[in-house]
Design a protein around this motif. Sequence first.
Motif, mmCIF file in Angstrom:
data_model
loop_
_atom_site.group_PDB
_atom_site.id
_atom_site.type_symbol
_atom_site.label_atom_id
_atom_site.label_comp_id
_atom_site.label_asym_id
_atom_site.label_seq_id
_atom_site.Cartn_x
_atom_site.Cartn_y
_atom_site.Cartn_z
ATOM 1 N N GLY A 389 -0.453 4.534 4.057
ATOM 2 C CA GLY A 389 -1.682 3.924 4.540
ATOM 3 C C GLY A 389 -1.994 4.151 6.001
ATOM 4 O O GLY A 389 -3.022 3.669 6.474
ATOM 5 N N ILE A 390 -1.165 4.881 6.748
ATOM 6 C CA ILE A 390 -1.479 5.090 8.159
ATOM 7 C C ILE A 390 -2.432 6.282 8.310
ATOM 8 O O ILE A 390 -2.614 7.085 7.394
ATOM 9 C CB ILE A 390 -0.224 5.290 9.019
ATOM 10 C CG1 ILE A 390 0.421 6.654 8.757
ATOM 11 C CG2 ILE A 390 0.766 4.172 8.802
ATOM 12 C CD1 ILE A 390 1.449 7.028 9.805
ATOM 13 N N LEU A 418 -12.202 5.933 3.256
ATOM 14 C CA LEU A 418 -11.078 5.700 2.358
ATOM 15 C C LEU A 418 -10.215 6.954 2.186
ATOM 16 O O LEU A 418 -9.047 6.864 1.828
ATOM 17 C CB LEU A 418 -11.577 5.210 0.995
ATOM 18 C CG LEU A 418 -12.214 3.821 0.975
ATOM 19 C CD1 LEU A 418 -12.682 3.468 -0.424
ATOM 20 C CD2 LEU A 418 -11.231 2.769 1.479
ATOM 21 N N ALA A 419 -10.797 8.122 2.439
ATOM 22 C CA ALA A 419 -10.050 9.374 2.280
ATOM 23 C C ALA A 419 -9.201 9.691 3.500
ATOM 24 O O ALA A 419 -8.483 10.686 3.494
ATOM 25 C CB ALA A 419 -11.019 10.527 2.018
ATOM 26 N N GLN A 420 -9.275 8.864 4.533
ATOM 27 C CA GLN A 420 -8.538 9.163 5.755
ATOM 28 C C GLN A 420 -7.074 8.721 5.663
ATOM 29 O O GLN A 420 -6.195 9.304 6.285
ATOM 30 C CB GLN A 420 -9.195 8.481 6.955
ATOM 31 C CG GLN A 420 -10.643 8.890 7.175
ATOM 32 C CD GLN A 420 -10.801 10.379 7.346
ATOM 33 O OE1 GLN A 420 -10.155 10.992 8.193
ATOM 34 N NE2 GLN A 420 -11.655 10.981 6.546
ATOM 35 N N ALA A 421 -6.801 7.643 4.936
ATOM 36 C CA ALA A 421 -5.448 7.096 4.889
ATOM 37 C C ALA A 421 -4.494 8.044 4.172
ATOM 38 O O ALA A 421 -4.850 8.688 3.176
ATOM 39 C CB ALA A 421 -5.442 5.745 4.186
ATOM 40 N N ILE A 422 -3.262 8.133 4.690
ATOM 41 C CA ILE A 422 -2.233 8.966 4.068
ATOM 42 C C ILE A 422 -1.585 8.141 2.958
ATOM 43 O O ILE A 422 -0.706 7.313 3.195
ATOM 44 C CB ILE A 422 -1.204 9.429 5.109
ATOM 45 C CG1 ILE A 422 -1.903 10.271 6.177
ATOM 46 C CG2 ILE A 422 -0.084 10.227 4.451
ATOM 47 C CD1 ILE A 422 -1.021 10.672 7.334
ATOM 48 N N VAL A 423 -2.044 8.380 1.737
ATOM 49 C CA VAL A 423 -1.613 7.545 0.620
ATOM 50 C C VAL A 423 -0.236 7.939 0.111
ATOM 51 O O VAL A 423 0.434 7.148 -0.559
ATOM 52 C CB VAL A 423 -2.637 7.596 -0.538
ATOM 53 C CG1 VAL A 423 -3.968 7.036 -0.098
ATOM 54 C CG2 VAL A 423 -2.806 9.022 -1.051
ATOM 55 N N ASN A 451 1.975 4.974 19.453
ATOM 56 C CA ASN A 451 0.791 4.478 18.756
ATOM 57 C C ASN A 451 0.903 4.740 17.260
ATOM 58 O O ASN A 451 1.233 5.862 16.848
ATOM 59 C CB ASN A 451 -0.466 5.172 19.270
ATOM 60 C CG ASN A 451 -0.668 5.009 20.761
ATOM 61 O OD1 ASN A 451 -1.277 4.048 21.210
ATOM 62 N ND2 ASN A 451 -0.162 5.963 21.535
ATOM 63 N N LEU A 452 0.607 3.732 16.462
ATOM 64 C CA LEU A 452 0.436 3.899 15.021
ATOM 65 C C LEU A 452 -1.011 3.535 14.698
ATOM 66 O O LEU A 452 -1.430 2.387 14.867
ATOM 67 C CB LEU A 452 1.389 3.002 14.238
ATOM 68 C CG LEU A 452 2.862 3.387 14.244
ATOM 69 C CD1 LEU A 452 3.701 2.310 13.569
ATOM 70 C CD2 LEU A 452 3.076 4.727 13.545
ATOM 71 N N TYR A 453 -1.782 4.543 14.273
ATOM 72 C CA TYR A 453 -3.203 4.323 13.980
ATOM 73 C C TYR A 453 -3.363 3.937 12.514
ATOM 74 O O TYR A 453 -2.804 4.594 11.615
ATOM 75 C CB TYR A 453 -3.994 5.588 14.305
ATOM 76 C CG TYR A 453 -3.858 6.001 15.752
ATOM 77 C CD1 TYR A 453 -4.505 5.299 16.767
ATOM 78 C CD2 TYR A 453 -3.063 7.089 16.115
ATOM 79 C CE1 TYR A 453 -4.371 5.666 18.088
ATOM 80 C CE2 TYR A 453 -2.921 7.465 17.437
ATOM 81 C CZ TYR A 453 -3.576 6.750 18.422
ATOM 82 O OH TYR A 453 -3.430 7.119 19.742
ATOM 83 N N LEU A 454 -4.155 2.893 12.272
ATOM 84 C CA LEU A 454 -4.293 2.329 10.936
ATOM 85 C C LEU A 454 -5.760 2.297 10.523
ATOM 86 O O LEU A 454 -6.630 2.016 11.350
ATOM 87 C CB LEU A 454 -3.720 0.905 10.904
ATOM 88 C CG LEU A 454 -2.278 0.744 11.402
ATOM 89 C CD1 LEU A 454 -1.888 -0.728 11.424
ATOM 90 C CD2 LEU A 454 -1.309 1.537 10.529
ATOM 91 N N PRO A 455 -6.038 2.558 9.265
ATOM 92 C CA PRO A 455 -7.420 2.539 8.790
ATOM 93 C C PRO A 455 -7.841 1.129 8.383
ATOM 94 O O PRO A 455 -6.998 0.264 8.109
ATOM 95 C CB PRO A 455 -7.366 3.441 7.564
ATOM 96 C CG PRO A 455 -5.979 3.218 7.026
ATOM 97 C CD PRO A 455 -5.099 2.993 8.231
ATOM 98 N N PRO A 456 -9.137 0.855 8.319
ATOM 99 C CA PRO A 456 -9.610 -0.435 7.820
ATOM 100 C C PRO A 456 -9.577 -0.476 6.294
ATOM 101 O O PRO A 456 -9.553 0.562 5.620
ATOM 102 C CB PRO A 456 -11.050 -0.497 8.331
ATOM 103 C CG PRO A 456 -11.480 0.939 8.385
ATOM 104 C CD PRO A 456 -10.242 1.708 8.787
#
Length: 482
Positions: A389-390, A418-423, A451-456
């Motif tokens: 999810g990151i 939604l396609a940005q998160a590393i599932v 830094n850990l970047y996280l999607p909404p």
Amino acid sequence: MAMQFIDTTAGAGDSAKAGGDKINASLQALARRTGRHAPVHCLFDGDSKYAEIKTGLQWMAAFEGLDLRFDGGELGIGGSTSGTGAGNLLSPARLATARTVLDAHSAAGRTIDYYLTIGTNDTSANLPPATVLANIRKFHEQVLRPQGCFRYLVLVSVDPRSPGSATGASYIHTINRLYDEYALANPLDVLFVDTTGMLIDPALANANGYPIPFGATAAPMPAGAVTDDGLHCSNYGKYLKRFAVAPLRDLYRRKPARSLSRALAAAGPNGSGANMVPGGRTVEIGGTISLTNNGTGAMTGTPPAGFTLSGTIDGTLGVGFAASTVTVATDGGLIPRGTWPCVRASFSGTSGANTTGIAISIVANPDRTIEIGDLVTSGALVNFNALTGILGIAVTANNPGAVSGVTIGATGVNGSPLAQAIVQAIDGPMLLEGDDVPASSAQNAFFQTLNLYLPPNTAISGSVDLLAIFAERIGPLPAATP
């Protein structure tokens, strides 16, 4: 020394002696290219998708601990084809740009691998596949081979696209087959990277060769999509290209297993390679929290002692810190054999609309003032445990003119969120380390941040172990004493 190839033209080919001389010359050139000038510098050229393979290579290099350089390596131009028109691969301006960059690397005595991602716009322009290959061969023979810095042309496959057609899918397949055959016919200095298996949807009805997910043709794409728009890769699609370039990893020099005694324990105050992180070790929790949490997720524990946690989360996303260990059973990887102390950051829940990520920062005090021209780099050694999810990860400093860092993946969402998160679950050790770039400004102290970047609006789970967050100066060797 340029590579030399034998003329096999009927009736006008090389004599046996001339052919033997060329073989010997080529072997000498190959030995020079494969055995010199580590680390290798990578250049990326092509159409609007040229930078995607760079991201995949960065992910792979960080997980494998490879000694690669990506400085100044992006030469691609938007909607270019392999042809001669303005802005295209064989246009005079484009050729001049490539030659200028290659000349500079040759003059510096470096080794270059040239990644070329082109063919998507040739497909749209209906250029015959044989013409595409002929254009690439001309670029290879007339621009790359004469350069002393050149080692490999790495041809990257044309990606699947949607909307598409069976005819278009067949066209792409033909170009990729020709790329593969060209690499097989030129084993001394051409390689082929096939990204198709990472991106194409294996659905039985997928006669048009759609990328994942089958049938989705336009933004916004769903979670797990490998493109934002049916063609250009999403952040997740770029991450998957890490596995497409994995077969190339043995071409590159691996950095030694990270010396935790150097990365975690501060050296003497005047050591040229001293770790600048006060206290050195990240074995205890006890730092401070300045995190904005607008959601209902629990915040437990604290970051490593001496560090500050900041950033923004919301939704039900929870973050927890605890002292832990990483056990390595065998030597030969990024982390030496043994059981090493760390601080584990764990995630659970679903992020809200305003989540951006977390940042773990510390004030780094150099053993002496960073001067212009000093080589100083920020780095981190981390270990992933099924983290999903990151968006991306980075090591940064608040004064990038003095200290270099590195960012892999995305820092925020765009295109299809939604396609940005590393599932896909991320596992294993990673060494993040900035390139050795001379400082362009002086600095007495700086904030150093992981830094850990996280999607909404994304489910996030798993953990990451923080083994080391370090800054190092690569100083000159001391003068010999009698």
